[in-house]
Design an enzyme around this catalytic site. Structure first.
Site, PDB file in Angstrom:
ATOM      1  N   ASN A  28      18.342  47.565  84.260  1.00  0.00           N
ATOM      2  CA  ASN A  28      17.101  48.287  83.972  1.00  0.00           C
ATOM      3  C   ASN A  28      15.942  47.337  84.271  1.00  0.00           C
ATOM      4  O   ASN A  28      15.665  46.425  83.501  1.00  0.00           O
ATOM      5  CB  ASN A  28      17.087  48.704  82.496  1.00  0.00           C
ATOM      6  CG  ASN A  28      15.761  49.329  82.077  1.00  0.00           C
ATOM      7  OD1 ASN A  28      14.944  49.694  82.934  1.00  0.00           O
ATOM      8  ND2 ASN A  28      15.552  49.465  80.774  1.00  0.00           N
ATOM      9  N   LYS A  53      12.879  47.942  84.300  1.00  0.00           N
ATOM     10  CA  LYS A  53      11.657  48.309  83.546  1.00  0.00           C
ATOM     11  C   LYS A  53      10.438  48.312  84.493  1.00  0.00           C
ATOM     12  O   LYS A  53      10.593  48.585  85.682  1.00  0.00           O
ATOM     13  CB  LYS A  53      11.451  47.371  82.360  1.00  0.00           C
ATOM     14  CG  LYS A  53      12.699  47.243  81.500  1.00  0.00           C
ATOM     15  CD  LYS A  53      12.394  46.668  80.151  1.00  0.00           C
ATOM     16  CE  LYS A  53      13.688  46.348  79.429  1.00  0.00           C
ATOM     17  NZ  LYS A  53      13.504  46.045  78.038  1.00  0.00           N
ATOM     18  N   HIS A  64      15.663  55.603  76.222  1.00  0.00           N
ATOM     19  CA  HIS A  64      15.514  54.158  75.968  1.00  0.00           C
ATOM     20  C   HIS A  64      14.593  53.964  74.758  1.00  0.00           C
ATOM     21  O   HIS A  64      13.639  54.724  74.567  1.00  0.00           O
ATOM     22  CB  HIS A  64      14.932  53.467  77.200  1.00  0.00           C
ATOM     23  CG  HIS A  64      15.019  51.978  77.131  1.00  0.00           C
ATOM     24  ND1 HIS A  64      14.135  51.236  76.402  1.00  0.00           N
ATOM     25  CD2 HIS A  64      15.899  51.102  77.675  1.00  0.00           C
ATOM     26  CE1 HIS A  64      14.464  49.944  76.510  1.00  0.00           C
ATOM     27  NE2 HIS A  64      15.530  49.841  77.268  1.00  0.00           N
ATOM     28  N   GLU A 123      12.260  52.003  74.221  1.00  0.00           N
ATOM     29  CA  GLU A 123      10.839  51.850  74.552  1.00  0.00           C
ATOM     30  C   GLU A 123      10.191  53.221  74.757  1.00  0.00           C
ATOM     31  O   GLU A 123       9.035  53.435  74.382  1.00  0.00           O
ATOM     32  CB  GLU A 123      10.690  50.948  75.790  1.00  0.00           C
ATOM     33  CG  GLU A 123      11.013  49.495  75.446  1.00  0.00           C
ATOM     34  CD  GLU A 123      11.534  48.667  76.601  1.00  0.00           C
ATOM     35  OE1 GLU A 123      11.419  49.075  77.768  1.00  0.00           O
ATOM     36  OE2 GLU A 123      12.079  47.571  76.317  1.00  0.00           O
ATOM     37  N   GLU A 137      22.096  50.235  72.252  1.00  0.00           N
ATOM     38  CA  GLU A 137      21.085  49.190  72.414  1.00  0.00           C
ATOM     39  C   GLU A 137      20.344  48.982  71.097  1.00  0.00           C
ATOM     40  O   GLU A 137      19.344  49.673  70.825  1.00  0.00           O
ATOM     41  CB  GLU A 137      20.083  49.601  73.492  1.00  0.00           C
ATOM     42  CG  GLU A 137      20.681  49.752  74.872  1.00  0.00           C
ATOM     43  CD  GLU A 137      19.659  49.419  75.953  1.00  0.00           C
ATOM     44  OE1 GLU A 137      19.957  48.557  76.777  1.00  0.00           O
ATOM     45  OE2 GLU A 137      18.563  49.983  75.940  1.00  0.00           O
ATOM     46  N   GLY A 188      15.243  42.456  74.687  1.00  0.00           N
ATOM     47  CA  GLY A 188      14.179  41.560  75.136  1.00  0.00           C
ATOM     48  C   GLY A 188      13.854  40.451  74.155  1.00  0.00           C
ATOM     49  O   GLY A 188      12.841  39.765  74.302  1.00  0.00           O
ATOM     50  N   SER A 207      19.753  41.885  75.380  1.00  0.00           N
ATOM     51  CA  SER A 207      19.845  40.466  75.713  1.00  0.00           C
ATOM     52  C   SER A 207      21.214  40.061  76.260  1.00  0.00           C
ATOM     53  O   SER A 207      21.702  38.962  75.997  1.00  0.00           O
ATOM     54  CB  SER A 207      19.456  39.606  74.498  1.00  0.00           C
ATOM     55  OG  SER A 207      18.104  39.856  74.131  1.00  0.00           O
TER      56      SER A 207
HETATM   57  C1  PEP Z   1      16.995  47.088  78.085  1.00  0.00           C
HETATM   58  O1  PEP Z   1      15.813  47.163  78.296  1.00  0.00           O
HETATM   59  O2  PEP Z   1      17.686  48.102  78.198  1.00  0.00           O
HETATM   60  C2  PEP Z   1      17.554  45.798  77.698  1.00  0.00           C
HETATM   61  C3  PEP Z   1      18.758  45.782  77.204  1.00  0.00           C
HETATM   62  O3  PEP Z   1      16.755  44.691  77.859  1.00  0.00           O
HETATM   63  P1  PEP Z   1      17.178  43.147  77.705  1.00  0.00           P
HETATM   64  O4  PEP Z   1      18.500  42.969  78.408  1.00  0.00           O
HETATM   65  O5  PEP Z   1      16.090  42.381  78.356  1.00  0.00           O
HETATM   66  O6  PEP Z   1      17.311  42.877  76.249  1.00  0.00           O
END
Ligand code: PEP
Length: 254
Positions: free
Chosen positions: A9, A11, A102, A104, A174, A180, A219
């Site tokens: 992803n 983003k 997601h 976000e 997630e 992040g 992460s």
């Molecule tokens: C994501 O945005 O779906 C995500 C898992 O981000 P990150 O790997 O940076 O934590």
């Protein structure tokens, strides 16, 4: 057996030239990845999707294409929806998948349970593979509500979906506190939630729950992916930051 999926992803990052370079590097490196064992998906920003789709077109790596997906879609079809992109538009330019729900989008752009359920239906109707994201906040985890929260998110998004369509759906667990932040769920923490999500799927869709892939996101990096993906109910990863570095992403795929 469920085939591992590694999804990147991106983003809202990169520009046209950087996207092109990243895809070139990923395509080159995929020659070293056993594609019988892992499906690989990248989800660039919507304005670069067509460019990336054109770049990967016809570039099957060891008989498996690099799949391209959107990060979001509009639940409606064509019409007066300024600024939105429909499921059929994603399909039209060559996308095969789309991220839905997601955290976000849930937190910043008003994607509530009803809208997420509508988006998931729109994706399935258009033939896209939806990656449905669920996950609890830190406050919800600390109060002991993590399983209730993700169970509710899963049930509400999948209400009314036919069991026959579930083979196409991927669930992404997630935890919001791990996205992040550099703070990954331990393999045991993640496995506990994945096993619970699979039990909810079994309750809703008895016959197909074993076939649905449940990937972990939060992460994930080259150092922690193999331990996470080795868990019984973790079928790969949804990777944010680490998917922007070709070497890191390819190591995760390997
Ligand atoms: C994501 O945005 O779906 C995500 C898992 O981000 P990150 O790997 O940076 O934590």
């Amino acid at each position: 057996m469920r085939k591992t999926l590694v999804a990147g992803n991106w983003k809202m990052n990169g520009r046209a030239a950087a996207s092109r370079e990243l895809v070139e590097q990923v395509l080159a490196g995929l020659a070293e990845v056993d594609r019988d064992l892992v499906d690989v998906l990248v989800c660039p920003p919507s304005v670069y999707l067509a460019q990336v789709c054109q770049q990967v077109e016809g570039q099957a790596v060891a008989n498996a294409p690099l799949v391209v997906g959107g990060q979001n879609l509009c639940e409606f079809a064509d019409g007066a929806y300024t600024g939105e992109v429909s499921a059929e538009m994603l399909v039209d330019i060559g996308c095969k998948a789309v991220i839905i729900g997601h955290s976000e989008r849930r937190a910043l752009f008003g994607d509530d349970d009803a809208r997420i359920a509508a988006k998931l239906k729109a994706a399935l109707q258009a033939g896209l593979m939806p990656l449905l994201c669920v996950g609890e906040t830190l406050a919800e985890r600390d109060s002991g509500a993590a399983l209730d929260v993700v169970g509710h998110q899963l049930r509400s998004a999948l209400a009314g979906i036919e069991a026959a369509d579930m083979a196409q759906v991927v669930v992404a667990y997630e935890p919001v506190w791990a996205i992040g932040t550099g703070r990954t769920a331990t393999p045991e923490q993640a496995q506990e939630v994945h096993a619970y999500l699979r039990s909810v799927l079994a309750d809703m869709f008895a016959t197909v729950s074993d076939q649905v892939r449940i990937v972990y996101g939060g992460s994930v990096n080259a150092a922690n992916a193999s331990e996470l993906f080795a868990q019984a109910d973790i079928d790969g990863g949804l990777v944010g930051g680490a998917s922007l570095k070709a070497n890191e992403f390819l190591t995760i795929c390997q």
